[in-house]
Scaffold this motif. Structure first.
Motif: not given
Length: 569
Positions: A105, A140-141, A144, A147, A166-167, A170
């Motif tokens: 992350t 995509a995960t 997310e 970010d 879509d990811a 953002n």
């Protein structure tokens, strides 16, 4: 005592971290095994950059390797994943039931690497559509989860599905975004949807398309593309009133003449404040005068340009010239496989326009593996551009190139580029003696000698020069033979003494044609007059070079000097 002292010094965390910055990953991994303290301090550094190699057979099915990766997921800051190991996405998004914090992350940079892009093999030719869909969902995960990503490089296959886009939309911290593909992208939908997702990102400052795209005007009208750009601009500044604008841009290449409204629409928008870009590829219907006006009004801060593909240079020279005329003060111009070709009676456009409009500001001209550049244009750059610091016109294409810098052009004007620090020249001993002068043979030889002396005098005047690379023109257009240059860099029959002023020279490269007649007198001259020299690259027959005592004598005098022998191509 010495061992204890070394142990005491390296026990200092700051010093240990400083030493670790100079270690390769393998050596760093060995250091982790020394003791627990070192392991605790160095493990975050080892795992900060996760860069599995495409050409190494790492067994990621091994349980210990997978466990080590999963255990250190929170430490990873940079991930460069070969597309052949795209399955690693599954491990990066690992969801630990026992420790939810053990996830990847903290990424700031994510790149997908594929060496086969360079040789024209699609990254996913060995994957089925289901594989691409699965990898896209995993990507995509991962986006997310991260970010705060600032750098992202993707194969174009990933932008053809909704989940990654879509990811992507953002990632408000994203600054640098690159899309690559070795093949022509036939559909317009993927690129259009990608633009919808990325153009509104408020901190995006660099957007690079390393791919070819041909637009289909029957599917996508200019109005649709304009609407996409207008909506993206509105959203970008509504999400963040202080949003930055895109400062570096490379748009998809385009087959010459094909309909392509994207470059002009983007240039007219308020999304750009360009400082560097590759000159876009415009369709043949684009009005050069309108293009020049738009660039002049919208690209006030554009200083650094690169030139697109070879075919585009040959066919779209008038648009490139219009783009150059619109710029206000170019500082650097670079290209690979550059070819400023004149068709029939048409003039050369690109280089002559660059010099005539930007000679007061041009600092860098680097044409790597250059295909064609006129000798007179090279002389114009060196004789007019007073701010020039780097001039590099070289190639590895041999007989099929046309970049020889003719001695008669170098003779014609004094060079004005006294700030030059890096110089790469491909010389051609071409000159024409006017029969009307009625010179005798002895007078012709003296004249030719004066011309050649002038060449090396021009180089010798560049007192700030640090890098000098000389090559000879071996193209089919040159009448000179390699042996014609054999005495040029000697003291007895040549003009090496004219370059005595290059006291800042650090690197010298030359083919066998120049060094073959150099002996003790010449290397003694180098030792005396070029005190800053750190590297000499000699190209030719290695056994012949390495056995020559003059170069060995120079090495004995300067043990730190790096003498590199290279096989002739």
């Amino acid at each position: 005592m010495l061992a204890n002292a070394a142990h005491t010094v390296l026990a200092t965390p700051e010093l240990l971290l400083l030493v670790s910055a100079h270690l390769a990953p393998h050596d760093l991994a060995q250091c982790l095994r020394v003791c627990k303290d070192w392991s605790h301090q160095l493990e975050p550094i080892l795992w900060a950059d996760f860069c599995p190699k495409e050409n190494k057979h790492e067994s990621w099915n091994d349980a210990s390797m997978r466990a080590a990766l999963i255990r250190n997921l929170p430490l990873i800051r940079t991930a460069k994943i070969p597309v052949t190991k795209v399955f690693l996405l599954e491990l990066l998004i690992h969801d630990s039931e026992t420790d939810p914090s053990a996830r990847c992350t903290n990424l700031t940079r994510l790149e997908f690497e594929n060496s086969r892009v360079e040789i024209g093999i699609s990254p996913f030719t060995h994957f089925s559509d289901d594989d691409v869909d699965l990898a896209s969902d995993q990507l995509a995960t991962l986006l997310e989860l991260n970010d705060r990503l600032t750098h992202l490089k993707l194969p174009c296959e990933f932008i053809d599905t909704d989940a990654p886009l879509d990811a992507l939309s953002n990632l408000d911290h994203l600054q640098h975004l690159t899309v690559v593909s070795p093949e022509d992208c036939e559909g317009n939908g993927a690129i259009s949807n990608f633009l919808r997702a990325c153009l509104p990102l408020p901190r995006l400052t660099e957007l690079v398309f390393d791919l070819d795209q041909t637009w289909d005007k029957h599917t996508w009208s200019t109005r649709k593309l304009r609407t996409i750009i207008q909506k993206a601009s509105k959203e970008r500044f509504s999400r963040n009133p202080t949003a930055t604008k895109i400062k570096s841009l490379r748009l998809p290449s385009n087959c010459y003449g094909k309909w392509n409204p994207l470059p002009l629409l983007l240039l007219k928008s308020n999304l750009l404040d360009l400082e560097s870009c590759e000159i876009p590829c415009f369709d043949e219907a684009t009005d050069p005068q309108e293009l020049e006006r738009v660039v002049r009004e919208q690209c006030l801060n554009l200083k650094h340009l690169t030139c697109p593909s070879l075919s585009q240079q040959e066919q779209d020279g008038h648009h490139m010239a219009a783009f150059l005329r619109g710029c206000s003060g170019i500082q650097s111009f670079a290209s690979k496989y550059f070819c400023d070709h004149a068709h029939g009676f048409e003039p050369r456009r690109i280089m002559s326009t660059l010099v005539s409009h930007h000679y007061k500001t041009l600092e860098v001209l680097e044409l790597m593996q250059c295909r064609q550049m006129n000798s007179a244009d090279q002389q114009e750059v060196l004789s007019r551009c007073r701010q020039l610091k780097r001039f590099w016109v070289m190639n590895s294409l041999g007989w099929c190139s046309s970049i020889g810098f003719k001695f008669e052009d170098i003779w014609s004007k004094d060079w004005a580029c006294m700030e030059l620090t890096k110089l790469g020249l491909t010389l051609d001993q071409f000159f024409i003696i006017n029969p009307a002068l009625g010179m005798r043979e002895a007078e012709e030889k003296e004249f030719i000698a004066n011309v050649a002396r002038r060449v090396y005098t021009q180089i010798g005047r560049l007192q700030k020069l640090e890098v000098l690379a000389l090559d000879i023109d071996t193209s089919k257009r040159s009448k000179a033979k390699p042996s014609d240059y054999a005495w040029d860099l000697t003291l007895s029959k040549g003009w090496l003494s004219e370059m005595a002023g290059l006291r800042r020279l650090k690197s010298l490269s030359q083919p066998e044609a120049f060094w073959s007649k150099m002996g003790h007198a010449e290397v003694e001259f180098i030792y005396e007059h070029w005190p800053s020299l750190k590297e000499i690259n000699l190209q030719g027959h290695i056994l012949q070079m390495s056995a020559q005592s003059p170069w060995l004598w120079l090495l004995s005098k300067r043990p730190q000097l790096q003498l590199v022998f290279k096989h002739a191509m």
